[in-house]
Design a protein around this motif. Structure first.
Motif, PDB file in Angstrom:
ATOM      1  N   LYS A  61      34.580  24.498  17.325  1.00  0.00           N
ATOM      2  CA  LYS A  61      34.085  23.565  18.271  1.00  0.00           C
ATOM      3  C   LYS A  61      33.118  24.469  18.982  1.00  0.00           C
ATOM      4  O   LYS A  61      31.935  24.058  19.153  1.00  0.00           O
ATOM      5  CB  LYS A  61      35.255  23.160  19.097  1.00  0.00           C
ATOM      6  CG  LYS A  61      34.591  22.559  20.371  1.00  0.00           C
ATOM      7  CD  LYS A  61      35.425  21.975  21.113  1.00  0.00           C
ATOM      8  CE  LYS A  61      35.067  21.058  22.542  1.00  0.00           C
ATOM      9  NZ  LYS A  61      36.147  20.766  23.387  1.00  0.00           N
ATOM     10  N   VAL A  93      31.564  24.613  26.135  1.00  0.00           N
ATOM     11  CA  VAL A  93      32.998  23.930  25.884  1.00  0.00           C
ATOM     12  C   VAL A  93      33.230  23.213  27.228  1.00  0.00           C
ATOM     13  O   VAL A  93      33.756  22.024  27.165  1.00  0.00           O
ATOM     14  CB  VAL A  93      34.094  25.052  25.487  1.00  0.00           C
ATOM     15  CG1 VAL A  93      35.215  24.219  25.431  1.00  0.00           C
ATOM     16  CG2 VAL A  93      33.728  25.531  24.093  1.00  0.00           C
ATOM     17  N   GLU A 101      30.064  24.891  16.845  1.00  0.00           N
ATOM     18  CA  GLU A 101      29.203  23.863  16.664  1.00  0.00           C
ATOM     19  C   GLU A 101      28.368  23.512  17.692  1.00  0.00           C
ATOM     20  O   GLU A 101      27.240  23.011  18.017  1.00  0.00           O
ATOM     21  CB  GLU A 101      30.133  22.710  16.318  1.00  0.00           C
ATOM     22  CG  GLU A 101      30.486  22.480  15.095  1.00  0.00           C
ATOM     23  CD  GLU A 101      31.718  21.507  14.799  1.00  0.00           C
ATOM     24  OE1 GLU A 101      31.983  20.846  15.536  1.00  0.00           O
ATOM     25  OE2 GLU A 101      31.916  21.064  13.619  1.00  0.00           O
TER      26      GLU A 101
END
Length: 264
Positions: A189, A155, A192
């Motif tokens: 997120k 991230v 993924e």
């Protein structure tokens, strides 16, 4: 650097010359062993070739050991765990023959995945680290990480426009060990991004995971059903699955020690 060459040099001069040559040639084991090896060779009546072979083999063995140590250190394991210290008697769900076969690392050479599934205290992380260590000792590049740490790193890399570089870095290792997968929910997120790492490695390099959740419970970690199914597919296709069970042998050991202390 040029070292002086002399004929008929004294033993002390020979010692000095060998010591200096070993520094130049970067032969630390030969440098440390040549005197003792010379004494053993004289005692055992080895030929000059026998003496040289003994020294060079010792150097090769020591270099292999140091390479293994570097690979194990680079893997980032949080603690030392080995298959020798795994207590199979405490967890009858785990077949020693299966683990010994995995220790040969053929699955790593073939880029196959490995899943260790079971409750806390059943030996998942021990086996994950131990098998990762075996792979490092066999010459493979290994990286260990917690699932949450990996996702957080991805991230941050995405936010810093460094995602492709980070995924490529994880794609270069021969075995990626992901521990504690399933201990907390990941947002879409994060899930993924993890999926991208798994896709980068699919059928090219191995992933080994340890999870406290059976596959049916992974929807608590990966809340999108399609993404969850795709991740399970990536981690199981053509791979090995070991179910370590539900009975914590760590808890059983603690209870046994407490009972022994009470009896005493």
């Amino acid at each position: 650097m040029t070292l002086p060459r002399q004929r008929g040099m004294t033993e002390q001069a020979a010692d000095t010359a060998i010591d200096q040559a070993c520094k130049v040639l970067r032969l630390p084991t030969v440098r440390a062993e040549f005197r003792d090896a010379a004494s053993r060779s004289a005692k055992d009546q080895l030929t000059y070739l026998g003496y040289l072979a003994e020294l060079l083999l010792a150097e090769c063995d020591d270099r292999a050991r140091r390479r293994s140590e570097r690979r194990i250190k680079a893997a980032g394991f949080p603690r030392d765990k080995s298959l020798r210290t795994f207590e199979y008697a405490a967890n009858p769900n785990i077949d020693p023959a299966v683990v010994n076969t995995l220790a040969k690392c053929e699955w790593v050479k073939k880029g196959q995945p490995l899943c260790l599934i079971g409750d806390s205290g059943t030996g998942k992380s021990h086996l994950l680290i131990a098998l990762g260590t075996e792979a490092a000792m066999a010459g493979h590049r290994v990286r260990y990480t917690l699932a949450t740490k990996l996702v957080n790193e991805l991230v941050e890399a995405a936010d810093d426009k460094q995602l492709a570089k980070t995924i490529a870095r994880y794609g270069r290792v021969d075995l990626l060990c992901i521990d504690e997968l399933g201990y907390m929910e990941l947002d879409r997120k994060g899930a993924e991004l993890l999926f991208q790492v798994l896709t980068e490695r699919e059928e090219k390099a191995s992933v080994a995971i340890a999870s406290n959740e059976a596959f049916g419970g992974w929807t608590k970690t990966f809340t999108d059903p399609r993404l969850c199914a795709a991740i399970v597919d990536r981690l199981t296709f053509g791979g090995n699955i070991i179910e370590t069970g539900t009975d914590s042998y760590r808890f059983a050991q603690t209870r046994a020690r407490a009972e022994q202390a009470g009896a005493g």
